[in-house]
Design an enzyme around this catalytic site. Structure first.
Site, PDB file in Angstrom:
ATOM      1  CB  CYS A  66      41.311  48.836  41.985  1.00 22.28           C
ATOM      2  SG  CYS A  66      41.666  49.884  40.535  1.00 22.28           S
TER       3      CYS A  66
ATOM      4  CG  HIS B 237      43.805  46.365  38.930  1.00 22.30           C
ATOM      5  ND1 HIS B 237      42.592  46.766  39.459  1.00 22.30           N
ATOM      6  CD2 HIS B 237      44.173  45.264  39.653  1.00 22.30           C
ATOM      7  CE1 HIS B 237      42.240  45.933  40.436  1.00 22.30           C
ATOM      8  NE2 HIS B 237      43.184  45.031  40.577  1.00 22.30           N
TER       9      HIS B 237
ATOM     10  CG  ASN C 123      43.673  42.065  42.771  1.00 20.50           C
ATOM     11  OD1 ASN C 123      43.242  43.207  42.709  1.00 20.50           O
ATOM     12  ND2 ASN C 123      43.726  41.274  41.711  1.00 20.50           N
TER      13      ASN C 123
END
Length: 336
Positions: free
Chosen positions: A132, A277, A303
């Site tokens: 990520c 994250h 995201n």
């Protein structure tokens, strides 16, 4: 009477089991799930447990809703593999705080939304890889380079996964260290020359294939938004410097976010380092009050879990309360 009650409970249990089986079969059809006989029972249990949580949450909360997606039959370990923000300690962050708050020539607007801007690349999918951080690294570089040149550009996350030894590939990393790596390397390559493979083929970082002739963007400078956590500061940087990567704590409920403004009292935490994250703030706004839900300020967040998650890959999260630490880890980057 006891016998009749037992019969009634049996009928209800059979009806629920049938309903669960129908829901499970529809889920597999909807998301193209095909499991081996060995995995079927465990996947089904995961799904039914998730079904119960979704139903309970949606009955009790009007401000945001949960729904099924590709994560609904996954194990906890599989979902943890999607996280990968490994921040540095705060002392190191303070050393890099050299820039002052941007001076704007106009007041902050009531809302900003970069999702439909021509310089925003389509939503991407990190797959089963804790990369990520690399996706959060390239989004502002893509956006700001496009704003400077007038030409859209897609950049390579795989280059960071393979080449950036200061970060950990699919085992996690952080966007500030990645920008530092890009500065030292002379730029980041275009994705057309270095395609992403770690999430789809199982290649979790391979030999670095850097090619200076395929560079698509260069880093001029970067830093943390200061002071923090401060929504006005982040809003100011968002207007002046484009999308802002940040790092967040992830509760289990976020995996099945479907709509509305995400919030959870358990995600307002005292430890600013409690994050796992990396995401990117691409806008902000305020909802319109209804009879059941008050007006709520929110961030628009990008995201890297694909378009089948959330609001076509994006989500809204409550603004101004440092929900999930999102206002503690915003950073900006400027391009050459």
């Amino acid at each position: 009477m006891k016998f009749l009650a037992a019969i009634l409970l049996l009928i209800v249990a059979v009806a629920m089991a049938d309903q669960d089986e129908d829901s499970w079969n529809f889920y597999k059809f909807q998301f193209g799930r095909k499991h081996s006989p060995k995995d079927e029972a465990g996947r089904r249990r995961n799904f039914i447990a998730r079904q119960r949580r979704i139903e309970k949450h949606n009955r009790e909360h009007a401000e945001w809703q949960m729904g099924h997606n590709k994560f609904s039959d996954m194990s906890d370990d599989e979902k943890l593999a999607l996280l990968g923000a490994n921040p540095v300690i705060r002392r190191e962050r303070l050393v890099s705080a050299e820039a002052s708050l941007p001076v704007l020539d106009r007041a902050l607007p009531a809302s900003i939304d970069y999702r439909t801007d021509k310089c925003m690349q389509p939503i991407k999918n990190q797959g089963q890889c804790g990369s990520c951080w690399s996706f959060a690294t390239v989004v502002p570089l893509e956006f700001n380079t496009c704003k400077k040149t007038g030409t859209a550009v897609a950049l390579s996350e795989q280059m960071m996964v393979d080449c950036d030894t200061g970060n950990g590939g699919c085992n996690g990393g952080m966007y500030d260290r990645a920008w530092q790596f890009i500065q030292g390397k002379g730029g980041v390559m275009k994705s057309s020359a270095y395609a992403y493979t770690s999430g789809s083929s199982g290649l979790k970082g391979t030999t670095c294939k850097f090619d200076s002739t395929a560079i698509g963007a260069k880093v001029s400078s970067f830093g943390w938004t200061m002071p923090y956590p401060n929504q006005t500061v982040s809003m100011t940087y968002l207007q002046s410097d484009g999308p802002l990567p940040s790092a967040i704590k992830v509760l289990d409920s976020l995996y099945n976010y479907a709509s509305g403004v995400y919030s959870d009292p358990a995600c307002i935490v005292a430890d600013e380092n409690d994050v796992a994250h990396a995401v990117v703030i691409v806008g902000y706004g305020t909802t319109t009050a209804t009879t059941t839900v008050p007006a709520t300020p929110y961030w628009i967040v990008r995201n890297s879990w694909g378009t089948g998650w959330g609001l076509s890959g994006y989500f809204l999260i409550k603004r101004g309360v440092n929900m999930c630490n999102i206002e503690s880890w915003t950073a900006y980057v400027r391009v050459v």
